[in-house]
Design an enzyme around this catalytic site. Structure first.
Site, PDB file in Angstrom:
ATOM      1  N   CYS A   7      36.407  40.260  37.761  1.00 15.69           N
ATOM      2  CA  CYS A   7      37.293  39.114  37.538  1.00 15.69           C
ATOM      3  C   CYS A   7      36.833  38.019  36.572  1.00 15.69           C
ATOM      4  O   CYS A   7      35.658  37.832  36.299  1.00 15.69           O
ATOM      5  CB  CYS A   7      37.651  38.429  38.831  1.00 15.69           C
ATOM      6  SG  CYS A   7      38.085  39.550  40.130  1.00 15.69           S
ATOM      7  N   GLY A  31      38.538  41.954  33.629  1.00 15.26           N
ATOM      8  CA  GLY A  31      39.362  42.570  34.675  1.00 15.26           C
ATOM      9  C   GLY A  31      40.681  43.020  34.098  1.00 15.26           C
ATOM     10  O   GLY A  31      41.416  42.220  33.513  1.00 15.26           O
ATOM     11  N   ASN A  72      35.938  34.636  41.297  1.00 18.74           N
ATOM     12  CA  ASN A  72      35.157  35.640  40.590  1.00 18.74           C
ATOM     13  C   ASN A  72      33.840  35.772  41.317  1.00 18.74           C
ATOM     14  O   ASN A  72      33.111  34.792  41.466  1.00 18.74           O
ATOM     15  CB  ASN A  72      34.942  35.202  39.133  1.00 18.74           C
ATOM     16  CG  ASN A  72      33.970  36.108  38.371  1.00 18.74           C
ATOM     17  OD1 ASN A  72      33.295  35.667  37.461  1.00 18.74           O
ATOM     18  ND2 ASN A  72      33.885  37.381  38.735  1.00 18.74           N
ATOM     19  N   GLY A  73      33.556  36.987  41.789  1.00 19.04           N
ATOM     20  CA  GLY A  73      32.295  37.181  42.491  1.00 19.04           C
ATOM     21  C   GLY A  73      32.465  38.088  43.682  1.00 19.04           C
ATOM     22  O   GLY A  73      33.460  38.804  43.807  1.00 19.04           O
ATOM     23  N   TYR A 116      26.050  43.135  28.990  1.00 16.35           N
ATOM     24  CA  TYR A 116      27.207  44.013  28.910  1.00 16.35           C
ATOM     25  C   TYR A 116      28.557  43.332  29.070  1.00 16.35           C
ATOM     26  O   TYR A 116      29.493  43.605  28.328  1.00 16.35           O
ATOM     27  CB  TYR A 116      27.040  45.100  29.984  1.00 16.35           C
ATOM     28  CG  TYR A 116      28.182  46.043  30.099  1.00 16.35           C
ATOM     29  CD1 TYR A 116      28.393  47.030  29.134  1.00 16.35           C
ATOM     30  CD2 TYR A 116      29.066  45.966  31.165  1.00 16.35           C
ATOM     31  CE1 TYR A 116      29.452  47.918  29.242  1.00 16.35           C
ATOM     32  CE2 TYR A 116      30.127  46.846  31.278  1.00 16.35           C
ATOM     33  CZ  TYR A 116      30.324  47.817  30.316  1.00 16.35           C
ATOM     34  OH  TYR A 116      31.360  48.678  30.416  1.00 16.35           O
ATOM     35  N   ASP A 120      22.390  52.019  23.037  1.00 16.67           N
ATOM     36  CA  ASP A 120      23.432  51.744  24.018  1.00 16.67           C
ATOM     37  C   ASP A 120      22.911  50.652  24.948  1.00 16.67           C
ATOM     38  O   ASP A 120      21.708  50.455  25.081  1.00 16.67           O
ATOM     39  CB  ASP A 120      23.766  53.017  24.799  1.00 16.67           C
ATOM     40  CG  ASP A 120      25.159  52.932  25.442  1.00 16.67           C
ATOM     41  OD1 ASP A 120      25.787  51.858  25.373  1.00 16.67           O
ATOM     42  OD2 ASP A 120      25.604  53.942  26.011  1.00 16.67           O
TER      43      ASP A 120
END
Lengths: 484, 484, 484, 484
Positions: D12, D38, D113-114, D254, D357
């Site tokens: 989120c 999200g 969010n979390g 990321y 990567d």
């Protein structure tokens, strides 16, 4: 009126209007009243005198125009519209009408109710001359013919083309500056003219489409006529004088809305008279009369009145879309018809019931109605059909063009009764049907100006492309009969 | 039956089944027959004995389950379903039932038909104690009450809760191992029990939902009863014994399907008797009787039979969804009603017509019907209503909870006649209404076991949260009357 | 690669496969890699050797085939597919390819990448001879021509027709028993042949479509070739020998995917060399080089490498669809570009930045990029374009066919710099562009086998229907220049 | 940035704004830049100071708000919004945020969010006290806690509740007259404050959401803070002072957008430094460096710069939605990854390639990348990972909460290399990771103010409900290790 329970489907309704503000909205309302003539697609093409605008899609009218912006996009003071029935295999959007064709010398829109009997031959000839068809519909043939002769001018080319297509047809064409209507030489499909208070002309498959927009009925379009409506008003012309009235009797029996008036006959009244004559021909000793809703209620009330039996509501029809699913069990499969029709137990229990239905096509629904009534406690179920046995296919626009699916083509009335499970089964005679409808302006046309070929196999026109297949099915039938 | 023309809406239908293969499919079929009780949302919760599965959405049942995968996902041998009517402002998916609640000690699904009269008070109390509601619906209150007392066990908590909620209610609850039904102490909403051949029990708002799946009628659920269906069968229990039958008379007059049987009375037959008694109370010198389709056809045929006048089809109802657009002109705006109803010119032209309708709510539709018939040529239009004047709001589940919108609350019958434009206007008396319905197991309950408060203002229960507003509207009314 | 920020659009990508199981699925995957060549419509026609099956619709491939049943319906071992770019006004489904035509002597499907320069003339001639067109697309002309000469046999008629259409074209045709490919005499659009391990042949606009299905590259289709693939394998034929290679240089600059190899040149490598030669021609004293994602990243890295400046990520592109609404305020309106591109403040703040972009069409995006970078703190912004100024329209399949929208047609480079707000602005020379691409098999074709008419106005073919309009726009331009 | 190829998903993003015209539109734009956090659901709740308005649905933001009317309906000058990632099993609309709760004393909207580590325990306790939950989401717990203590006033109840929930959380709450933000005591999720020119305050998960609406960055929300924004401006409060910074390192590696600045560190720059340190730790003798688009391009360019190897575009990512179907053959199944990523044959053929990567989760994508490059002709493929081996699950909001799916939890680096098929495989060390990010205001917090538990198993908080499962998986792991 279709979305009925039996598998009998009209092939389309048309509506056109010229010189009226909100032309596409009025067309929408007109098509709404013609929805019973076709539920698989709908479309409108309008013009503002410069360009032609089209919207069409598969499905019911209300779905096709679910987004109001679509209707608003169809600008201008003239429009034609179409509701379509089509066989499932070719139910692509390319077949939904009105078609709209763009040429460097002007666009043309085209809508069609009916069926041509020489479509295969004409299409093959045209393709051999280079024509590229965009649809599977026989409707498109007319525009290719027109373009073939376009150098002679649009109206002359159209007249020549109308003499080349055969069968049942009611065409509407729209150009940027005029609306054109044409009816086949036998007037097989209904088509009428109306007028709004402000003078705008309307052309529609049935008068109910005039009523909804408060248009006054002017007259029916007559066989062989070519009607042109432009800024100078209504012009009546002919493309042929070799005409003879042979209206499709099924329009009165089953297809048309009860409030429509076709060639002077109110459909409800014709049906009520069919019921009365049916009661005279086939009186039954029973406790009540019920009709199969909705198309047979008029005939049932006629039967009740003539026979002095009480008219009851023994079957009711759901007003909601019935959607069945892939069924895991036989038990669930039978629910399909029950979702559309229910027997009223408290009415029929312990009673001897006359059920009036307008026709038997495959017989499957009749069988289920008898079962349903017996399960609800009916002591006897007498099936009375307000039309003659449906034995021969229609090639003029009803979706029954092979004999194989017609129960009456394969069985005697007694065999049908047994298969259906009724205590008795009787049909109206052809003579009484003609008498019940009684078209006032039929003159000396055969069968009182009606097509009754579905009952006696005598078609008012040659069958052309269908001839061979039809003869073959007849002889198979005879062989079957000899064996049986 | 709704999606009728007038603005009178039921608030829901419920269906439940236990121990039947394809439980969710059978629920779908049952809900299809109850669709007339609610068209704004539909849902089903099923259980396979382990988990509960839910699907619900806004719109008609056929749309909600348009994707067959949704129904297939609802696994198991037990299910409850719901069709919902809801006021537009809060038509969010969160209000579509059945509700499904997950607790660490097991899930519960809940469906409700009716309306609570002390919902506002109960919700405020619960919120003050920490409750978080997820919907605007009064239905959710029951689950919060149950959870408040859950330590006493589920059934005891449910019984205690049922004694705290007041008004009209028919509840269905589903847990992984049982189906529970409960009816309010006055039995205001109908609820019946049926049984499939294989022994599975069914509970539904109306018997038509039993018929479609070929379930045998067992009995009506009685006021104050708590029915538990589990693997050991059907258990009849009570949460209260302080009961007195007062079925909503509007179910017989308007809401229920004609083929349903409520407390022993077939709805169609009750309506036909209303029509007959109406003819006795108010005979008219006329040429024919017509009914407003579809809900008034039974009463119209009763009127015709009693008065020996011909019963005709003078109005027909379109079977297709009518969708009007934002209208640029008054002319187009009036088309709205005409898209749903049409007068049959060939029937009514030049005639003196008795129109039977089941009720007048706001009066706007009645006015348009009179106009439509006169425009089609009717010489006289006599409006006969097969129920008494609708003067007082319903607080038990009909979407009329203020007096302001009720025409009969503000005008005398003569004033109403003038506003509607009819040549005469008459209503059925309360006594005849009770006599026409004639509930056999009413015993000595007042009004023959019916709620007729809509006509006389005498409610069978206290009004709680509505009391104050109702008194206020009454006194305003009186002041208005004094001025007038 | 499009769905880029500037308004430069290719007109289509094609893919065909013959004699492979799951032909329509492989076509779907191939089209997925060609999606950058057209986002407004997609379709596939397959054949099982008997019938042809079609599905097409407006929108992205994944939307068009959102229902997996659609792909499953496209049975058989051969298929052709198409992704389409089209101007908004005529974005009807009728224009979405492949077209499918049914004739009594067999069906034909047709897909086309390119643009004809004599389409108006041909269509007018055909219509005068009776042809009825179903789309606005110039693609349909080919089938009308073929049918005109069909008596000579399909392949002879096709060859004759290919000599009558002029401009840039790569055609794929599918019949029930063969797949046909044809390329224009200048090879303006790319088209290549590949082969699956099992021997099935594939034809596609770009080699990336071969890679995804693990097909081996066989060879490019050459100008004037007619390739027929049937059960006997691949047959290479010619419809003309009057050919000269003139590949669209824009394919290398902007349209094609970086991993595609066209006439032996990997697109990414060509772009990187453009960046290197740009650095040689226009070195800048700066702190870093950034590219406009995604199409200019290759050129930017070449510029960085050659100039020994660090290559940084100073602009990032959102990977999500940006949808803006009708904007109430100017403030909100400017958000449009920002939803697609963002400057990386932490990278460019306080720096002198070289921005490499592949082209300037209208200049609006360039202006916004400069503003965005300056707002993020860039001290200087130097705009370097890896192609020459785009001054002349394309008539071979790029959606820029009038000069009026081309910034470089109206302004000098210094004027453009001021309008854009950059600190400097420079373009690659035509010579360096040719050198960077360096088509190995160009032989002695002019401009190294490339069409560079967009930059110098020298078209490799006559312009036919466009000639007059083009001359007029040129002279207006000159008059403007004289005034200016 | 997700919709990346590997299965690593954030849970989120949040956005809130107070006192700005077009609040819901600005929220829409802010959410657009947070879409990478999200993609399974999106929603906005706005307020006009009187009522709260909600719209939410499953799917991408652009789909959820495809109808502009939905956004227009969200009136008022304040709003909060949410984009959601959720596990498939519970992807019902009931779980899409912001949640909106109606109470008789005022409505509250909530976005989160979390992930809470004591959610199961709290929910069970609340349910035992009568609470009824409407979603499966742990987010809902906060509102139940607030209501439990509501008699103490809203803010005191909120503060008490924030001390009862544990784990990682960034909450936004909206009431009709204020916007509230709260961050967990370790600041695990990012949350920042910005300000528009007109003074309106904005709170968002990442600074990119400030940039798009041209809001100035004010400061990050700090651990334990409670921010209240109302008509009097911004109020900074605390619900606890027991705090210690431990930002999720995965945000830098990321999740976050490269242009976002978290606690003073530009994400792109951190990633580039990771690449540089990776090159120092693990130099490789190769011909070029390529990155896996899009999230690893920054690190790859850092590796190239440090190692003085050319940075090339050897892999390209399709910008179109890849939709694969149920695959009949293994051959087609492998196309899935190829639809998202393609190797550039013309770049890597015959070369020794370093692929950078950012992480390896399950290893399946890494394996396919190696295969793809080798199939395109790469001579050697060296896999360099710009973060340490991902061995331990995240309990704070990343969708990896069991060890079973983590490749590095089960295999040694050499085993991983063999499974992936690379010529070499190396990872960044934890120390270098911390050094690369280098949070300036970390003070003396452990690990430079970062959570690196995914790499070393040392969590900054107790694990509560997850503790037991985690210990069990660890010991199974050890047993496995002993066996192996």
């Amino acid at each position: 009126m279709p979305t009925e329970i039996k598998g009998l489907n009209e092939e389309c309704g048309v509506f056109g209007i010229f010189d009226a503000a909100n032309a596409s909205q009025l067309t929408y309302y007109g098509l709404h009243t013609l929805q019973h003539r076709g539920q698989e697609g709908a479309g409108i093409v309008s013009t503002d005198g410069t360009e032609l605008y089209q919207h069409r899609d598969r499905g019911l009218l209300a779905k096709v125009f679910a987004d109001p912006a679509e209707l608003k996009r169809l600008k201008g003071n003239a429009a034609i519209g179409h509701v379509r029935y089509g066989t499932s295999g070719h139910n692509s959007i390319a077949n939904v009408q009105p078609f709209l064709f763009h040429f460097h010398d002007g666009a043309v829109a085209l809508a069609h109710n009916g069926n041509l009997t020489n479509a295969v031959t004409l299409r093959r000839e045209l393709e051999n001359e280079g024509a590229v068809f965009q649809s599977d519909s026989d409707t498109e043939i007319l525009i290719h013919l027109i373009r073939k002769y376009i150098n002679e001018g649009f109206i002359p080319a159209l007249k020549k083309s109308l003499n080349l297509v055969h069968g049942g047809f009611a065409y509407l064409l729209l150009q940027k500056d005029r609306l054109i209507a044409a009816l086949d030489p036998n007037g097989i499909r209904p088509l009428c003219i109306g007028r709004l208070e402000n003078g705008a002309y309307v052309v529609a498959s049935e008068t109910c489409a005039l009523d909804i927009i408060n248009a006054q009925f002017v007259r029916d379009v007559l066989p062989g006529e070519l009607i042109v409506i432009d800024k100078d008003g209504l012009h009546i012309d002919h493309y042929t004088t070799q005409t003879q009235l042979a209206i499709c009797s099924m329009e009165y029996i089953y297809f048309a809305r009860p409030d429509s008036i076709i060639h002077g006959v109110t459909v409800h009244n014709a049906r009520k008279r069919m019921g009365k004559l049916l009661a005279k021909e086939h009186p039954v000793d029973a406790d009540m009369v019920i009709g199969v809703p909705n198309s047979s209620l008029s005939a049932a009330s006629g039967y009740a009145e003539e026979s002095c039996l009480p008219y009851e509501m023994g079957l009711i029809k759901s007003q909601y879309v019935a959607r069945t699913f892939i069924q895991p069990t036989q038990e669930l499969r039978e629910l399909g018809v029950q979702m559309k029709l229910s027997a009223v137990r408290g009415v029929v229990k312990g009673k001897r019931v006359v059920v009036v239905d307008d026709s038997i096509v495959r017989g499957t629904t009749s069988k289920q109605i008898v079962q349903m009534l017996k399960r609800a406690g009916a002591k006897e179920v007498h099936m009375l059909i307000s039309s003659p046995p449906f034995k021969f296919p229609c090639f003029y626009g009803i979706d029954v063009s092979t004999r194989s699916e017609l129960m009456a083509a394969h069985y005697s009335i007694e065999e049908m009764r047994q298969l259906i499970g009724a205590d008795s089964l009787n049909f109206l005679s052809i003579n009484s049907l003609i008498k019940a409808i009684n078209v006032p302006d039929a003159g000396d046309a055969p069968n009182g100006g009606l097509t009754v070929a579905y009952f006696d196999g005598k078609y008012p026109t040659p069958l052309y492309d269908y001839e061979e297949g039809y003869r073959k099915s007849l002889s198979e039938q005879e062989q079957l009969a000899r064996k049986g």
